[in-house]
Design a protein around this motif. Structure first.
Motif, PDB file in Angstrom:
ATOM      1  N   PRO A   1      43.137  28.271  37.404  1.00 54.08           N
ATOM      2  CA  PRO A   1      43.370  29.365  38.340  1.00 54.08           C
ATOM      3  C   PRO A   1      44.779  29.276  38.941  1.00 54.08           C
ATOM      4  O   PRO A   1      45.221  28.203  39.357  1.00 54.08           O
ATOM      5  CB  PRO A   1      42.292  29.148  39.413  1.00 54.08           C
ATOM      6  CG  PRO A   1      41.171  28.489  38.651  1.00 54.08           C
ATOM      7  CD  PRO A   1      41.875  27.572  37.675  1.00 54.08           C
TER       8      PRO A   1
ATOM      9  N   ASN B   1      46.388  33.451  34.877  1.00 54.24           N
ATOM     10  CA  ASN B   1      45.011  33.355  35.344  1.00 54.24           C
ATOM     11  C   ASN B   1      44.986  33.733  36.811  1.00 54.24           C
ATOM     12  O   ASN B   1      45.407  32.970  37.665  1.00 54.24           O
ATOM     13  CB  ASN B   1      44.468  31.937  35.143  1.00 54.24           C
ATOM     14  CG  ASN B   1      43.017  31.816  35.569  1.00 54.24           C
ATOM     15  OD1 ASN B   1      42.486  32.688  36.246  1.00 54.24           O
ATOM     16  ND2 ASN B   1      42.383  30.738  35.185  1.00 54.24           N
ATOM     17  N   ASN B   2      44.491  34.927  37.097  1.00 55.83           N
ATOM     18  CA  ASN B   2      44.383  35.386  38.478  1.00 55.83           C
ATOM     19  C   ASN B   2      42.941  35.300  38.971  1.00 55.83           C
ATOM     20  O   ASN B   2      42.622  35.812  40.028  1.00 55.83           O
ATOM     21  CB  ASN B   2      44.925  36.809  38.623  1.00 55.83           C
ATOM     22  CG  ASN B   2      44.102  37.810  37.842  1.00 55.83           C
ATOM     23  OD1 ASN B   2      43.342  37.447  36.956  1.00 55.83           O
ATOM     24  ND2 ASN B   2      44.257  39.080  38.158  1.00 55.83           N
ATOM     25  N   GLY B   3      42.084  34.629  38.205  1.00 60.74           N
ATOM     26  CA  GLY B   3      40.678  34.501  38.577  1.00 60.74           C
ATOM     27  C   GLY B   3      40.378  33.181  39.263  1.00 60.74           C
ATOM     28  O   GLY B   3      41.283  32.397  39.574  1.00 60.74           O
ATOM     29  N   LYS B   4      39.087  32.937  39.471  1.00 53.93           N
ATOM     30  CA  LYS B   4      38.638  31.710  40.132  1.00 53.93           C
ATOM     31  C   LYS B   4      38.191  30.646  39.145  1.00 53.93           C
ATOM     32  O   LYS B   4      38.006  29.493  39.508  1.00 53.93           O
ATOM     33  CB  LYS B   4      37.498  32.037  41.097  1.00 53.93           C
ATOM     34  CG  LYS B   4      37.942  32.924  42.245  1.00 53.93           C
ATOM     35  CD  LYS B   4      36.809  33.234  43.187  1.00 53.93           C
ATOM     36  CE  LYS B   4      37.319  34.165  44.277  1.00 53.93           C
ATOM     37  NZ  LYS B   4      36.323  34.467  45.266  1.00 53.93           N
ATOM     38  N   ASP B   5      37.981  31.024  37.885  1.00 61.52           N
ATOM     39  CA  ASP B   5      37.539  30.099  36.848  1.00 61.52           C
ATOM     40  C   ASP B   5      38.670  29.830  35.867  1.00 61.52           C
ATOM     41  O   ASP B   5      39.589  30.640  35.730  1.00 61.52           O
ATOM     42  CB  ASP B   5      36.343  30.683  36.080  1.00 61.52           C
ATOM     43  CG  ASP B   5      35.139  30.919  36.980  1.00 61.52           C
ATOM     44  OD1 ASP B   5      34.845  30.049  37.830  1.00 61.52           O
ATOM     45  OD2 ASP B   5      34.507  31.978  36.838  1.00 61.52           O
TER      46      ASP B   5
END
Length: 124
Positions: free
Chosen positions: A49, A100-104
């Motif tokens: 992330p 990766n702009n997500g949490k995973d």
């Protein structure tokens, strides 16, 4: 020749990293430098992330097969969300980046039409 790279041998391989691509790590899976392959090379990468495979290009085309997480693909200036289950084709010499702009963790396989990854020259 048929070569099978099972999960045990993949998990035994060392991860590679570079400061140039923060939060990114990768392993080579099918590659002439490691497995005697010909015509194709395959690797597996993870982007943590906030990690960033910064803008670059290379002469061979490339395919991403996303197996986990999500992110933003910058493909020649066009932004596109990608997620688990997506398959992405990147034309040769097309500038691209992946964030990766997500949490995973964003996880994906890459495929090049080359004998070995070491033949692929990255340009910024």
């Amino acid at each position: 020749m048929i070569f099978v790279n099972n999960l045990k041998s993949v998990s035994d391989q060392e991860w590679s990293t570079t400061e140039k691509y923060p939060g990114v790590r990768w392993k080579f899976l099918i590659d002439a430098d490691f497995a005697g392959s010909s015509g194709l090379s395959l690797g597996f990468a993870e982007i943590a992330p906030g990690g960033d495979l910064t803008l670059h290009y290379h002469s061979p085309a490339e395919i991403y097969v996303v197996t986990g997480g999500s992110g933003i693909l910058n493909k020649s200036g066009e932004l596109e969300k990608i997620k688990e289950g997506d398959v992405v084709y990147i034309a040769g010499n097309a500038k691209h980046a992946l964030k990766n702009n997500g949490k995973d963790t964003l996880k994906f396989y890459w495929i090049f039409p080359t004998d070995r990854f070491s033949e692929v020259e990255y340009f910024n």
